[in-house]
Write a protein that holds these residues in place. Structure first.
Motif, PDB file in Angstrom:
ATOM      1  N   TYR A  64      28.437 -26.533 -53.746  1.00 29.27           N
ATOM      2  CA  TYR A  64      29.463 -25.784 -53.011  1.00 29.27           C
ATOM      3  C   TYR A  64      30.788 -26.546 -53.010  1.00 29.27           C
ATOM      4  CZ  TYR A  64      31.877 -23.337 -49.267  1.00 29.27           C
ATOM      5  OH  TYR A  64      32.811 -22.638 -48.534  1.00 29.27           O
ATOM      6  N   LYS A  65      30.710 -27.828 -52.731  1.00 29.41           N
ATOM      7  CA  LYS A  65      31.934 -28.626 -52.663  1.00 29.41           C
ATOM      8  C   LYS A  65      32.648 -28.674 -54.010  1.00 29.41           C
ATOM      9  CE  LYS A  65      33.772 -33.045 -51.026  1.00 29.41           C
ATOM     10  NZ  LYS A  65      33.441 -34.328 -50.353  1.00 29.41           N
ATOM     11  N   LEU A  66      31.871 -28.837 -55.079  1.00 34.49           N
ATOM     12  CA  LEU A  66      32.444 -28.941 -56.421  1.00 34.49           C
ATOM     13  C   LEU A  66      32.742 -27.578 -57.044  1.00 34.49           C
ATOM     14  CD1 LEU A  66      30.100 -31.730 -57.819  1.00 34.49           C
ATOM     15  CD2 LEU A  66      32.468 -32.006 -57.068  1.00 34.49           C
ATOM     16  N   ASN A  67      32.208 -26.523 -56.409  1.00 36.46           N
ATOM     17  CA  ASN A  67      32.303 -25.170 -56.964  1.00 36.46           C
ATOM     18  C   ASN A  67      31.740 -25.145 -58.384  1.00 36.46           C
ATOM     19  OD1 ASN A  67      32.860 -22.453 -56.722  1.00 36.46           O
ATOM     20  ND2 ASN A  67      34.980 -22.641 -57.428  1.00 36.46           N
ATOM     21  N   LEU A 112      24.449 -29.063 -21.413  1.00 31.58           N
ATOM     22  CA  LEU A 112      23.528 -29.566 -22.434  1.00 31.58           C
ATOM     23  C   LEU A 112      24.317 -30.071 -23.639  1.00 31.58           C
ATOM     24  CD1 LEU A 112      21.000 -26.600 -22.298  1.00 31.58           C
ATOM     25  CD2 LEU A 112      20.651 -28.874 -21.322  1.00 31.58           C
ATOM     26  N   GLN A 113      23.844 -31.177 -24.213  1.00 33.23           N
ATOM     27  CA  GLN A 113      24.477 -31.734 -25.405  1.00 33.23           C
ATOM     28  C   GLN A 113      23.846 -31.115 -26.653  1.00 33.23           C
ATOM     29  OE1 GLN A 113      25.647 -36.128 -25.206  1.00 33.23           O
ATOM     30  NE2 GLN A 113      23.885 -36.071 -23.841  1.00 33.23           N
ATOM     31  N   ILE A 114      24.669 -30.425 -27.430  1.00 33.88           N
ATOM     32  CA  ILE A 114      24.196 -29.755 -28.630  1.00 33.88           C
ATOM     33  C   ILE A 114      24.758 -30.466 -29.850  1.00 33.88           C
ATOM     34  CG2 ILE A 114      23.885 -27.541 -29.777  1.00 33.88           C
ATOM     35  CD1 ILE A 114      23.014 -27.590 -26.818  1.00 33.88           C
ATOM     36  N   GLN A 115      23.881 -30.800 -30.782  1.00 27.47           N
ATOM     37  CA  GLN A 115      24.307 -31.488 -31.994  1.00 27.47           C
ATOM     38  C   GLN A 115      24.674 -30.471 -33.069  1.00 27.47           C
ATOM     39  OE1 GLN A 115      21.460 -34.170 -33.996  1.00 27.47           O
ATOM     40  NE2 GLN A 115      23.142 -35.620 -34.073  1.00 27.47           N
ATOM     41  N   VAL A 116      25.850 -30.660 -33.662  1.00 29.63           N
ATOM     42  CA  VAL A 116      26.373 -29.742 -34.678  1.00 29.63           C
ATOM     43  C   VAL A 116      26.578 -30.531 -35.969  1.00 29.63           C
ATOM     44  CG1 VAL A 116      28.103 -27.973 -35.160  1.00 29.63           C
ATOM     45  CG2 VAL A 116      27.622 -28.632 -32.794  1.00 29.63           C
ATOM     46  N   THR A 117      25.880 -30.141 -37.027  1.00 33.40           N
ATOM     47  CA  THR A 117      25.919 -30.911 -38.276  1.00 33.40           C
ATOM     48  C   THR A 117      26.162 -30.000 -39.483  1.00 33.40           C
ATOM     49  OG1 THR A 117      23.499 -30.772 -38.424  1.00 33.40           O
ATOM     50  CG2 THR A 117      24.433 -32.751 -37.387  1.00 33.40           C
ATOM     51  N   PRO A 118      27.333 -29.374 -39.558  1.00 35.14           N
ATOM     52  CA  PRO A 118      27.622 -28.534 -40.736  1.00 35.14           C
ATOM     53  C   PRO A 118      27.676 -29.382 -41.998  1.00 35.14           C
ATOM     54  CG  PRO A 118      29.623 -28.926 -39.479  1.00 35.14           C
ATOM     55  CD  PRO A 118      28.488 -29.472 -38.663  1.00 35.14           C
ATOM     56  N   ASN A 119      27.428 -28.755 -43.126  1.00 40.01           N
ATOM     57  CA  ASN A 119      27.531 -29.484 -44.393  1.00 40.01           C
ATOM     58  C   ASN A 119      28.973 -29.757 -44.767  1.00 40.01           C
ATOM     59  OD1 ASN A 119      24.864 -27.742 -44.616  1.00 40.01           O
ATOM     60  ND2 ASN A 119      24.616 -29.579 -45.856  1.00 40.01           N
ATOM     61  N   HIS A 120      29.839 -28.751 -44.527  1.00 37.81           N
ATOM     62  CA  HIS A 120      31.244 -28.925 -44.885  1.00 37.81           C
ATOM     63  C   HIS A 120      32.158 -28.273 -43.861  1.00 37.81           C
ATOM     64  CE1 HIS A 120      30.156 -30.481 -48.791  1.00 37.81           C
ATOM     65  NE2 HIS A 120      29.464 -29.388 -49.067  1.00 37.81           N
ATOM     66  N   VAL A 121      33.244 -28.961 -43.580  1.00 38.22           N
ATOM     67  CA  VAL A 121      34.371 -28.390 -42.856  1.00 38.22           C
ATOM     68  C   VAL A 121      35.543 -28.424 -43.828  1.00 38.22           C
ATOM     69  CG1 VAL A 121      35.954 -28.638 -40.905  1.00 38.22           C
ATOM     70  CG2 VAL A 121      33.522 -29.198 -40.619  1.00 38.22           C
ATOM     71  N   GLY A 173      37.610 -23.579 -41.772  1.00 38.27           N
ATOM     72  CA  GLY A 173      36.309 -22.926 -41.849  1.00 38.27           C
ATOM     73  C   GLY A 173      35.230 -23.980 -42.022  1.00 38.27           C
ATOM     74  N   ALA A 174      33.988 -23.541 -42.027  1.00 38.66           N
ATOM     75  CA  ALA A 174      32.866 -24.469 -42.192  1.00 38.66           C
ATOM     76  C   ALA A 174      31.661 -23.707 -42.686  1.00 38.66           C
ATOM     77  CB  ALA A 174      32.541 -25.175 -40.874  1.00 38.66           C
ATOM     78  N   ILE A 175      30.763 -24.427 -43.335  1.00 34.32           N
ATOM     79  CA  ILE A 175      29.519 -23.830 -43.809  1.00 34.32           C
ATOM     80  C   ILE A 175      28.353 -24.750 -43.489  1.00 34.32           C
ATOM     81  CG2 ILE A 175      29.707 -24.787 -46.160  1.00 34.32           C
ATOM     82  CD1 ILE A 175      28.613 -21.978 -47.106  1.00 34.32           C
ATOM     83  N   TRP A 176      27.242 -24.127 -43.125  1.00 33.03           N
ATOM     84  CA  TRP A 176      26.054 -24.862 -42.692  1.00 33.03           C
ATOM     85  C   TRP A 176      24.866 -24.317 -43.471  1.00 33.03           C
ATOM     86  CZ3 TRP A 176      25.345 -25.733 -36.709  1.00 33.03           C
ATOM     87  CH2 TRP A 176      24.461 -26.804 -36.501  1.00 33.03           C
TER      88      TRP A 176
END
Length: 224
Positions: free
Chosen positions: A53-56, A125-134, A146-149
Motif C-alpha cells: 500500500y505504501k509503495l503503491n 478507558l484507554q484504547i490502543q490505536v495502531t493503524p498501519n498508515h497515516v 487519512g489513515a488505513i488499518w
C-alpha cells in the motif's frame, strides 16, 4: 488498568454474562499485556499488504508469497504449515489487487506514527490505536489527513465490527491531527484482509453502518 484493543472490545460484545465478568476482572489486573491488533498469526501477510500500500506496488506481496512458500516446504510442524498456508492464501488474493481503491488520487505523504499518541481515552478507558498508515494529501488546495488499518481474523469481521475500527481511527486522527488537517472520512478505512471487506468512517457518518463503539464501551464501563 490494562489498555484495550479494538479487537478485545469486539470480543467483549460476543461474550456471555459470565465471560464478560472474567473479561472485566482481567482488565482490572495490573499484569502488563502486549496488544497487537490482528496478532502475530497474520503479521506476515498484513506487513506485506501494508508495504505494498505504501509503495503503491504489489511486488512486496509477490516477494512475501515466495518467502512463505519456502518456509512452508521446509516446516516440519502441521500447525506452522497451516499458518503459512493461510497467510499465503490471503496474499494471493492481493497479488493482482488494485490498491488504488484505498488511496486518494493525490500524492500521499506518509506521517510517522508515535507510540506516545497511540492511546486515546474514551469513557475513562484507554484504547490502543495502531493503524498501519497515516497519510497527508492535498485536495482542492485543502490539506487533508487519512489513515488505513489492515486487520485479520479467521472467518473475518462483520461490517459493523469493522465500523468500530474506523470509529476509533477517526477519533485518533481528530485528536492528533485535526489542528493541521481536515480529516477525509472517505479515507479513514479499516480493511479485513481475510474477507477483503473494507469500511470507511463516511459509512458510519452517513448511517449506512451502525456505530457500536460508544454503547459497547458503556457496557464495559458499567461492569468496572
Amino acid at each position: 488498568m490494562k489498555k484495550l484493543s479494538v479487537k478485545e472490545i469486539i470480543e467483549f460484545r460476543n461474550k456471555s454474562a459470565r465471560r464478560r465478568k472474567s473479561f472485566i476482572d482481567s482488565l482490572k489486573s495490573d499484569t502488563p499485556k502486549l496488544i497487537l491488533e490482528g496478532g502475530d498469526y497474520w503479521v506476515t501477510c498484513i506487513s506485506a499488504i501494508s508495504n505494498s500500500y505504501k509503495l503503491n506496488d504489489t511486488r512486496p506481496i509477490v516477494a512475501k508469497i515466495v518467502e512463505l512458500e519456502g518456509k512452508f516446504e521446509h516446516s516440519k510442524y502441521s500447525r506452522t504449515k497451516i499458518m503459512y498456508k493461510r497467510n499465503i492464501d490471503i496474499l494471493r488474493t492481493y497479488e493482482t489487487a488494485n490498491l488504488a481503491n484505498w488511496r486518494p488520487l493525490s500524492e500521499l505523504r506518509f506521517i510517522r506514527k508515535s507510540k506516545y499518541n497511540s492511546i486515546i481515552l474514551i469513557e475513562g478507558l484507554q484504547i490502543q490505536v495502531t493503524p498501519n498508515h497515516v497519510f497527508a494529501f492535498k485536495e482542492d488546495d485543502t490539506d487533508k489527513i487519512g489513515a488505513i488499518w489492515f486487520i485479520a481474523k479467521l472467518n473475518g469481521f462483520k461490517a459493523s465490527e469493522l465500523g468500530m475500527f474506523t470509529d476509533i481511527l477517526y477519533r485518533y486522527l481528530k485528536l492528533n491531527f485535526s489542528s493541521d488537517y481536515v480529516i477525509d472520512m472517505k479515507y479513514c478505512i479499516a480493511v479485513d484482509v481475510c474477507s477483503g471487506l473494507d469500511v470507511r468512517f463516511s459509512q458510519l457518518s452517513d448511517g449506512e453502518i451502525p456505530a457500536l463503539l460508544n454503547s459497547t464501551l458503556g457496557e464495559i464501563r458499567k461492569l468496572l
